[in-house]
Motif scaffolding. Structure first.
Motif, PDB file in Angstrom:
ATOM      1  N   GLU A 149      20.959   6.614 -18.098  1.00  0.00           N
ATOM      2  CA  GLU A 149      20.338   5.565 -19.022  1.00  0.00           C
ATOM      3  C   GLU A 149      21.356   4.859 -19.685  1.00  0.00           C
ATOM      4  O   GLU A 149      21.041   3.673 -19.891  1.00  0.00           O
ATOM      5  CB  GLU A 149      19.339   6.140 -19.979  1.00  0.00           C
ATOM      6  N   VAL A 150      22.634   5.369 -19.874  1.00  0.00           N
ATOM      7  CA  VAL A 150      23.607   4.649 -20.446  1.00  0.00           C
ATOM      8  C   VAL A 150      24.981   4.980 -19.937  1.00  0.00           C
ATOM      9  O   VAL A 150      25.066   6.350 -19.816  1.00  0.00           O
ATOM     10  CB  VAL A 150      23.715   4.405 -22.057  1.00  0.00           C
ATOM     11  N   SER A 159      23.414  -0.209 -18.902  1.00  0.00           N
ATOM     12  CA  SER A 159      22.130   0.586 -18.937  1.00  0.00           C
ATOM     13  C   SER A 159      21.425  -0.058 -17.630  1.00  0.00           C
ATOM     14  O   SER A 159      21.421  -1.171 -17.264  1.00  0.00           O
ATOM     15  CB  SER A 159      21.426   0.460 -20.058  1.00  0.00           C
ATOM     16  N   ASP A 164      15.757   2.318 -21.200  1.00  0.00           N
ATOM     17  CA  ASP A 164      17.052   2.779 -21.790  1.00  0.00           C
ATOM     18  C   ASP A 164      17.356   2.109 -23.062  1.00  0.00           C
ATOM     19  O   ASP A 164      18.567   2.396 -23.583  1.00  0.00           O
ATOM     20  CB  ASP A 164      17.951   2.637 -20.530  1.00  0.00           C
ATOM     21  N   PHE A 168      21.105   2.626 -25.167  1.00  0.00           N
ATOM     22  CA  PHE A 168      21.943   1.264 -25.010  1.00  0.00           C
ATOM     23  C   PHE A 168      22.194   0.819 -26.325  1.00  0.00           C
ATOM     24  O   PHE A 168      23.428   0.764 -26.729  1.00  0.00           O
ATOM     25  CB  PHE A 168      21.065   0.307 -24.262  1.00  0.00           C
TER      26      PHE A 168
END
Length: 186
Positions: A149-150, A159, A164, A168
């Motif tokens: 997600e990051v 991201s 996300d 982020f």
């Protein structure tokens, strides 16, 4: 180190930005006390893309060509397919991204936004993520693509998608508060 309440953040975008990927970081960073400017190619308001149609307008504060990395602590590049594809062919955009990169400032790109980092030559050797459809582009630019997600690498935050955005923005705050990051020039 810069407290988020003293930070200046620049968002660069043009027509066709993914609605949530500009609005969520802009609004959340402002809510946390950062001063956030939106820069566009012509300094005029731009229209977002939401779902399968045009979305809301975002007001602009300045032209991208007039923005200086020295005035900001971080750069945010929203995605959407249209926005980064139009930005990555503009010399003023690429020059600004390189200035942020070379001065160790935080750079955050989400979804298709990493296309701009690829074009600016700052992806090589970095741990990065992106929307899955541009994974090959990011890998071909020399980045180590990860499905997370990051992903952060020396102050460069990426991201994958709107889901996300909470992670982020949290990472943008964390990286701004860490201060400038040492990296090789682009």
């Amino acid at each position: 180190m810069t407290a988020i309440t003293a930070a200046n953040v620049l968002v660069i975008a043009t027509n066709g930005f993914e609605q949530s990927e500009l609005e969520f970081p802009r609004d959340q960073l402002r809510a946390k006390g950062a001063k956030v400017h939106v820069a566009t190619l012509d300094g005029q308001s731009i229209k977002g893309w939401e779902g399968t149609d045009w979305g809301r307008e975002a007001e602009a504060d300045l032209k991208i060509a007039d923005a200086k990395a020295s005035d900001y602590d971080a750069l945010v590049i929203p995605g959407g397919q249209i926005n980064p594809d139009l930005l990555r062919v503009e010399e003023s955009v690429l020059s600004l991204v390189k200035d942020f990169h070379n001065s160790g400032k935080v750079i955050a790109a989400v979804c298709h936004g990493p296309w701009v980092l690829v074009e600016a030559g700052v992806a090589k050797g970095r741990d990065m993520t992106s929307f899955h459809s541009i994974k090959t582009d990011v890998i071909n630019a020399g980045a180590n693509w990860q499905d997370a997600e990051v992903v952060t690498d020396k102050g460069i935050i990426t991201s994958r998608k709107p889901d996300d955005l909470k992670a982020f923005v949290s990472k943008i705050v964390e990286e701004i508060e860490e201060g400038e990051h040492s990296r090789k020039a682009a």
